[in-house]
Design a protein around this motif. Structure first.
Motif, short mmCIF file in Angstrom:
data_model
loop_
_atom_site.label_atom_id
_atom_site.label_comp_id
_atom_site.label_asym_id
_atom_site.label_seq_id
_atom_site.Cartn_x
_atom_site.Cartn_y
_atom_site.Cartn_z
N ASP A 1 -10.85 3.02 8.76
CA ASP A 1 -11.59 2.56 7.57
C ASP A 1 -10.73 2.56 6.31
O ASP A 1 -11.22 2.17 5.24
N ILE A 2 -9.47 2.98 6.41
CA ILE A 2 -8.62 3.03 5.22
C ILE A 2 -8.36 1.64 4.66
O ILE A 2 -8.59 1.38 3.47
N MET A 3 -7.88 0.73 5.49
CA MET A 3 -7.54 -0.60 4.99
C MET A 3 -8.75 -1.35 4.47
O MET A 3 -8.66 -1.99 3.40
N PRO A 4 -9.92 -1.31 5.14
CA PRO A 4 -11.09 -1.95 4.55
C PRO A 4 -11.45 -1.37 3.17
O PRO A 4 -11.88 -2.11 2.28
N THR A 5 -11.27 -0.07 3.00
CA THR A 5 -11.54 0.54 1.69
C THR A 5 -10.60 -0.01 0.64
O THR A 5 -11.02 -0.33 -0.49
N ARG B 1 2.12 4.60 10.42
CA ARG B 1 1.15 3.83 11.20
C ARG B 1 0.55 2.68 10.39
O ARG B 1 0.23 1.61 10.93
N LEU B 2 0.39 2.90 9.08
CA LEU B 2 -0.20 1.89 8.22
C LEU B 2 0.84 0.92 7.67
O LEU B 2 0.48 0.00 6.91
N MET C 1 0.84 -1.20 0.00
CA MET C 1 0.00 0.00 0.00
C MET C 1 0.88 1.25 0.00
O MET C 1 1.88 1.30 0.70
N TRP C 2 0.52 2.22 -0.83
CA TRP C 2 1.24 3.48 -0.94
C TRP C 2 0.38 4.61 -0.38
O TRP C 2 -0.84 4.61 -0.57
#
Length: 202
Positions: A88-92, A131-132, A1-2
């Motif tokens: 909600d970023i990763m689920p998106t 963090r991600l 992921m970027w």
């Protein structure tokens, strides 16, 4: 992921749509987009100086400029999926979308070490990438970037904020700093090609 951070100064540039089209085309499931405050954040600085309000107030106003500008990006690129909560970023992304971060989570009721102008949307995007556990952070600026300069030197020139280099040293996320004309460099990166023209840190 970027994580890709578009400088707010790009919002007045005709090339903005080229960057957005690329992210829409190649970013599904892998890109989180962060937008800077641009001229709206400059106005917050002016108002703070005029009325001498505290840094906490200015911080919250500046975060909201990022949210406002993200709404503009979503209007220009409707497939971007607004995300108000970091959780909600990763689920998106798992659903195949491009996450457009509207950082309402960063509004504060009390000051903390990040509620000052030493921390702008550059460091906010970097902290999010850390963090991600992002594969890469790409910071896009409207000005030309001298590839010989370090992150500290870019901070001294106010191209990046004052906290950015220190924060970068605490993590392992690779960083690209691109100028507004280097959309094809980002394309090559997303496609996995070996393209030059950018300075990589980390």
């Amino acid at each position: 992921m970027w994580v890709i951070k578009l400088g707010g100064s790009l919002l007045g540039d005709a090339r903005l749509t080229d960057w957005l089209a690329l992210v829409e085309q190649l970013g599904g499931g892998r890109v989180t987009l962060v937008c800077g405050g641009g001229t709206l954040a400059d106005e917050v600085r002016r108002l703070q100086a005029r009325w001498q309000v505290d840094d906490l107030t200015a911080h919250n106003m500046a975060v909201l400029t990022m949210v406002q500008n993200a709404h503009l990006l979503q209007a220009l690129a409707p497939t971007l999926q607004p995300v108000a909560r970091e959780a909600d970023i990763m689920p998106t992304l798992r659903r195949g979308g491009v996450a457009l971060w509207m950082p309402l989570d960063l509004l504060r009721a009390r000051p903390d070490p990040d509620t000052s102008w030493d921390v702008t949307s550059d460091s906010i995007a970097l902290a999010l990438a850390q963090r991600l556990h992002a594969e890469r952070l790409v910071v896009v600026k409207s000005c030309e970037i001298d590839e010989r300069l370090t992150l500290d030197q870019l901070g001294d020139l106010d191209i990046l904020d004052r906290r950015f280099a220190t924060l970068a040293a605490t993590g392992s996320v690779p960083i690209d700093v691109l100028c507004r004309s280097q959309v094809e460099v980002l394309r090559g990166g997303l496609l996995g090609a070996c393209e030059g023209g950018s300075r990589r840190y980390g």
